[in-house]
Scaffold this motif. Structure first.
Motif, PDB file in Angstrom:
ATOM      1  N   LEU A 155       0.844  -1.116   0.009  1.00  0.00           N
ATOM      2  CA  LEU A 155      -0.034   0.027  -0.103  1.00  0.00           C
ATOM      3  C   LEU A 155       0.779   1.559   0.063  1.00  0.00           C
ATOM      4  O   LEU A 155       0.370   2.271  -0.581  1.00  0.00           O
ATOM      5  N   ARG A 156       2.144   1.340   0.575  1.00  0.00           N
ATOM      6  CA  ARG A 156       2.885   2.412   0.649  1.00  0.00           C
ATOM      7  C   ARG A 156       3.307   2.484  -0.705  1.00  0.00           C
ATOM      8  O   ARG A 156       3.650   3.794  -1.171  1.00  0.00           O
ATOM      9  N   TYR A 157       3.851   1.631  -1.175  1.00  0.00           N
ATOM     10  CA  TYR A 157       4.343   1.702  -2.761  1.00  0.00           C
ATOM     11  C   TYR A 157       3.276   2.288  -3.694  1.00  0.00           C
ATOM     12  O   TYR A 157       3.508   3.037  -4.531  1.00  0.00           O
ATOM     13  N   ALA A 158       2.290   1.737  -3.493  1.00  0.00           N
ATOM     14  CA  ALA A 158       1.148   2.160  -4.380  1.00  0.00           C
ATOM     15  C   ALA A 158       0.880   3.592  -4.113  1.00  0.00           C
ATOM     16  O   ALA A 158       0.540   4.372  -5.035  1.00  0.00           O
ATOM     17  N   ALA A 159       0.839   4.059  -2.874  1.00  0.00           N
ATOM     18  CA  ALA A 159       0.628   5.521  -2.607  1.00  0.00           C
ATOM     19  C   ALA A 159       1.696   6.301  -3.190  1.00  0.00           C
ATOM     20  O   ALA A 159       1.260   7.309  -3.893  1.00  0.00           O
ATOM     21  N   GLY A 160       2.853   5.828  -2.992  1.00  0.00           N
ATOM     22  CA  GLY A 160       4.003   6.633  -3.930  1.00  0.00           C
ATOM     23  C   GLY A 160       3.915   6.688  -5.427  1.00  0.00           C
ATOM     24  O   GLY A 160       4.156   7.699  -5.995  1.00  0.00           O
ATOM     25  N   ALA A 161       3.430   5.395  -5.910  1.00  0.00           N
ATOM     26  CA  ALA A 161       3.060   5.615  -7.318  1.00  0.00           C
ATOM     27  C   ALA A 161       1.909   6.606  -7.696  1.00  0.00           C
ATOM     28  O   ALA A 161       2.157   7.179  -8.795  1.00  0.00           O
ATOM     29  N   LEU A 162       0.929   6.510  -6.906  1.00  0.00           N
ATOM     30  CA  LEU A 162      -0.142   7.635  -7.333  1.00  0.00           C
ATOM     31  C   LEU A 162       0.381   8.824  -7.095  1.00  0.00           C
ATOM     32  O   LEU A 162       0.078   9.747  -7.801  1.00  0.00           O
TER      33      LEU A 162
END
Length: 466
Positions: A233-240
């Motif tokens: 989820l942290r990496y996904a937030a960074g991607a967004l």
């Protein structure tokens, strides 16, 4: 330059003797993909032509790119190479992987053409002779739309990889030269602007990364996925966040938008890897190498990870000797190994490609950052370390910072070699280690399994002596 091999072997060239080449399937897939190509590409062209105004983008320096009529020949040649590529493969699995790559490139590119149409802005000069005839034929179905990402470049990457896997000797250099001409031809035929090339290049490598040859369908257990879900989820937030910044940067700087978009793609891939909890999806081999597709797609993330590990360890010991001949430390370069005098590296990182020279004994047991290796991986790493220690080697056990993954392996090895208080001995040598509850539990499980195995072995031995 694409590598000839993926995953340490020439995929599709080591077929079982009993399996015949899938000629029929190749022909059927070629027919289906050809139909999809022309129908979807034409649809995107038609939709763009219905708009009152289609935007364009080019750099001022692009007006100095010469128009080279004969370069339409290499430009057109990709169609022949596309068709022939279906018949390269000796196995059904390799053929299907290749087709998945082509299909993914088609779908991604056409989706971009429909969502964000662009047009070519320059007027193409007239051409005579054979080049002129080829330009006329091309103009019959290829309108000045469908620009970014260049599907021509995306397919070029996928086909380049495919043919490089089968070419040998001088043919490889001829292949690389011709594919380079195809890449240049998208500009010298006035088919694409410069911004279309890197976007198409990245889409192509993303498709190769997404569908590696010889990929296994293993799945992480529920416990491993639970540990990695929050990190995902942290990496996904960074991607967004990176994608949003790319969109905001677009009006001011196309270059900044491209770099931020690349970062968003890399972080999105890492988020997907952590979501599945499988370090093998980074595609790092036991020798520490990574395929070119992984290096291209993940480059922004890997550069950030490398800068991060260097920053956090800049004022702390890069490596610490735990017992004579065994160090625990950060992900090393050649200079660090020379300073240590180490001649073997046990690497626990999944995310970073090998930097140490080939002369050093090396083995990678890939573990996701901030996670705990499963029992099989922990056993494997301890066995490698024990074998090298027994050979008298000077070994560096490393992860990104040298505080967690590598520390757990070293502690497990100490539990075998120096029973008693392995964690105390480890922390005495390297006080910076960080072993959370999961790591301590994994160490206790390792010790328990070793003791159970020794007890079982001792009981069996006693039974044989009676």
């Amino acid at each position: 330059m694409p590598q000839a091999a993926e995953g340490g072997h020439l995929a599709g060239t080591a077929a079982p003797a009993a399996e015949a080449r899938p000629w029929g399937l190749a022909l059927a897939l070629l027919a289906g993909m050809g139909t999809l190509f022309f129908s979807s590409y034409g649809l995107a062209n038609w939709l763009a032509s219905q708009r009152a105004a289609v935007p364009y983008f080019h750099f001022a320096w692009e007006r100095h790119i010469p128009f080279v009529p004969w370069s339409i020949v290499p430009y057109w040649s990709i169609d022949l190479l596309y068709g022939l590529s279906f018949f390269l493969w000796r196995t059904r699995a390799a053929l299907l992987t290749h087709v998945k790559r082509l299909l993914a490139a088609q779908l991604i590119s056409v989706a971009c053409f429909i969502a964000f149409p662009l047009r070519f802005a320059f007027e193409r000069p007239a051409a005579g002779g054979l080049p002129g005839q080829l330009f006329t034929l091309l103009g019959g179905f290829d309108k000045p739309f469908n620009q970014a990402p260049s599907l021509h470049i995306s397919l070029l990457v996928i086909l380049w990889v495919a043919y490089a896997m089968h070419a040998r000797g001088g043919w490889r250099w001829l292949l690389h030269g011709w594919f380079a001409l195809i890449g240049l031809s998208v500009l010298t035929t006035y088919q694409h602007h410069a911004v279309d090339v890197p976007t198409g290049w990245l889409v192509g490598w993303f498709c190769v990364f997404l569908f590696p040859f010889g990929a296994r369908e293993d799945a992480a257990g529920p416990a491993a996925r639970a540990r990695t879900h929050r990190l995902s989820l942290r990496y996904a937030a960074g991607a967004l966040a990176a994608a949003a910044l790319a969109w905001l940067a677009l009006p001011g700087s196309v270059l900044a938008a491209l770099l931020l978009g690349w970062l968003a793609l890399a972080l999105g891939c890492v988020a997907a890897i952590y979501r599945r909890g499988l370090p093998a999806l980074f595609q790092k081999r036991p020798d520490g190498g990574m395929p070119m597709a992984a290096r291209w797609v993940l480059a922004p993330y890997q550069l950030g990870a490398f800068a991060n590990l260097r920053w956090w360890t800049r004022r702390r010991p890069q490596a610490s000797e735990i017992v004579p001949g065994i160090w625990v430390g950060r992900f090393p370069g050649a200079a660090e190994l020379r300073r240590l005098g180490a001649d073997a590296v046990l690497d626990l990182t999944a995310e970073l490609p090998r930097l140490v020279p080939a002369a050093v004994a090396y083995r990678c047991v890939p573990v996701l950052d901030l996670t705990v290796p499963p029992p099989a991986q922990l056993d494997e790493a301890v066995s490698i370390l024990d074998a090298w220690h027994g050979q008298g080697r000077k070994v560096l056990v490393c992860c990104a910072l040298g505080y967690s993954r590598s520390a757990l392996v070293a502690a497990a090895w100490l539990a075998v070699r120096a029973p008693g208080e392995p964690l105390a001995l480890l922390r005495k040598g390297r006080p910076q280690v960080v072993l959370g509850a999961d790591s301590v539990a994994a160490l206790a499980d390792f010790i328990g399994r070793r003791q159970a195995a020794q007890s079982s072995g001792g009981a069996s031995h006693a039974g044989r002596n009676e």
